[in-house]
Design an enzyme around this catalytic site. Structure first.
Site, mmCIF file in Angstrom:
data_model
loop_
_atom_site.group_PDB
_atom_site.id
_atom_site.type_symbol
_atom_site.label_atom_id
_atom_site.label_comp_id
_atom_site.label_asym_id
_atom_site.label_seq_id
_atom_site.Cartn_x
_atom_site.Cartn_y
_atom_site.Cartn_z
ATOM 1 N N CYS A 32 75.450 40.880 -15.140
ATOM 2 C CA CYS A 32 74.884 40.145 -14.010
ATOM 3 C C CYS A 32 74.554 38.694 -14.364
ATOM 4 O O CYS A 32 74.921 37.758 -13.648
ATOM 5 C CB CYS A 32 73.640 40.845 -13.481
ATOM 6 N N HIS B 107 67.613 37.580 -10.424
ATOM 7 C CA HIS B 107 67.547 36.882 -11.719
ATOM 8 C C HIS B 107 67.450 35.368 -11.493
ATOM 9 O O HIS B 107 67.985 34.853 -10.514
ATOM 10 C CB HIS B 107 68.822 37.125 -12.519
#
Ligand code: 2RA
Length: 334
Positions: free
Chosen positions: A128, A241
């Site tokens: 990711c 994130h």
């Protein structure tokens, strides 16, 4: 033609998002098979107004499949790889098992989508943090060759899975009630706390998560000698994130030119308001497709340097959306 598709790991955070995205993007599916562990077998899931039941993963379930979207960990992907290949199905794998294999394309569609055609049955979805980073570095690399990147990540707890997301809320409540508890899912409680990513430590004192960013970014950008150092941190955020990125280019790159390049890059939105100190936050991107970038500025500590900040949803663009976008590259246009 509509495809027979299996989602391997359909009960996890990424697996559930894969189902949502396949429906939202009307991916052409003739039959959807939900494969899971014995623990999650028999779970009822509504998909396109139909009730589907998750099945234990057995050899028979792979019969006549066209596509397997896997997010069940590397050991499961490795276990079923030969079965999937025998069915002439394509595996798009979210684990790190095959990412650095030279015969396996490692794909961010907006960056190196054309490489999907080199697959031999397996295409790897990058980590990711790497997807978010390369989505932003690729357009900037057009302005001047990127020589070195220093990145610090502020990773949401979704990266540690559904249970960790639920636990964060509980531990925070307990903390506020004056009854702080230890985490049962993670090495440390994230309630008003953060800790360095707890993936296994390597001999160079970087953790696996950090070296994934080094090795995967080099492969995706096709810059074998790219100098990159990463520090990965787990923070008390639910599912997006954030990354602080410092770039050294071969030549001077003006922040305004970088901003213009990012504004016209697919999958990216710019949130940059210096007057009001308004830049990307996890809440701007949670549950959404775009990666938000901002806070571009010349790095005052070096020549040819640029600093910037990004936020991106770890479960969507960081995993499930990117995997479905890879699959869409291979569906014959109508
Ligand atoms: C993490 N990158 O955030 C991982 C998720 N696969 O821990």
């Amino acid at each position: 033609r509509p495809l027979k598709v299996a989602v391997l790991g359909s009960s996890g955070a990424v697996g559930s998002e894969l189902l949502k995205i396949l429906e939202q993007r009307d991916f052409p599916i003739s039959e959807l098979v939900l494969l899971s562990s014995e623990r999650s077998e028999g779970k009822k899931i509504i998909w396109k107004d139909e009730e589907l039941v998750t099945k234990k993963t057995t050899k028979e379930e792979f019969k006549n499949l066209d596509l397997v979207l896997a997010s069940a960990g590397g050991s499961i992907s490795k276990k079923w790889l030969s079965t999937i290949i025998d069915q002439n199905a394509l595996l798009i794998d979210n684990s790190s098992a095959f990412r650095l294999d030279k015969n396996v394309p490692l794909i961010v569609p907006e960056v190196n989508g054309s490489e999907v055609l080199n697959h031999d049955g397996v295409i790897a979805n990058p980590n990711c943090t790497t997807i978010l980073l390369t989505l932003v570095l690729a357009p900037l690399n057009k302005l001047s060759t990127i020589q070195r990147v220093i990145v610090s990540t502020y990773q949401s707890v979704s990266g540690a899975g559904q249970l960790a997301m639920e636990e964060l809320k509980l531990l925070t409540e307990q903390y506020l009630q004056g009854n702080p508890q230890k985490s049962e899912v993670l090495p440390y409680s994230l309630a008003f706390n953060l800790f360095l990513h707890n993936s296994p430590m390597l001999s160079n004192n970087y953790c696996e998560e950090e070296m994934k960013m080094v090795n995967e970014t080099r492969k995706i950008l096709n810059i074998a000698d790219l100098k990159l150092s990463a520090t990965c941190v787990r923070v008390p955020v639910l599912r997006a994130h954030s990354e602080s990125i410092n770039i050294e280019f071969a030549d001077e790159v003006e922040p305004k030119d970088a901003l213009e390049e990012l504004k016209k890059s697919p999958g990216i939105e710019v949130i940059e308001d210096y007057k009001n100190n308004r830049f990307p936050m996890p809440n701007d991107v949670m549950g959404r497709d775009n990666v938000a970038v901002g806070r571009l500025r010349t790095d005052i500590s070096q020549s040819h340097g640029l600093e910037l900040w990004l936020c991106g949803d770890q479960i969507r663009k960081g995993a499930a959306l990117n995997a479905v976008q890879i699959a869409e590259l291979l569906i014959p246009k109508k």
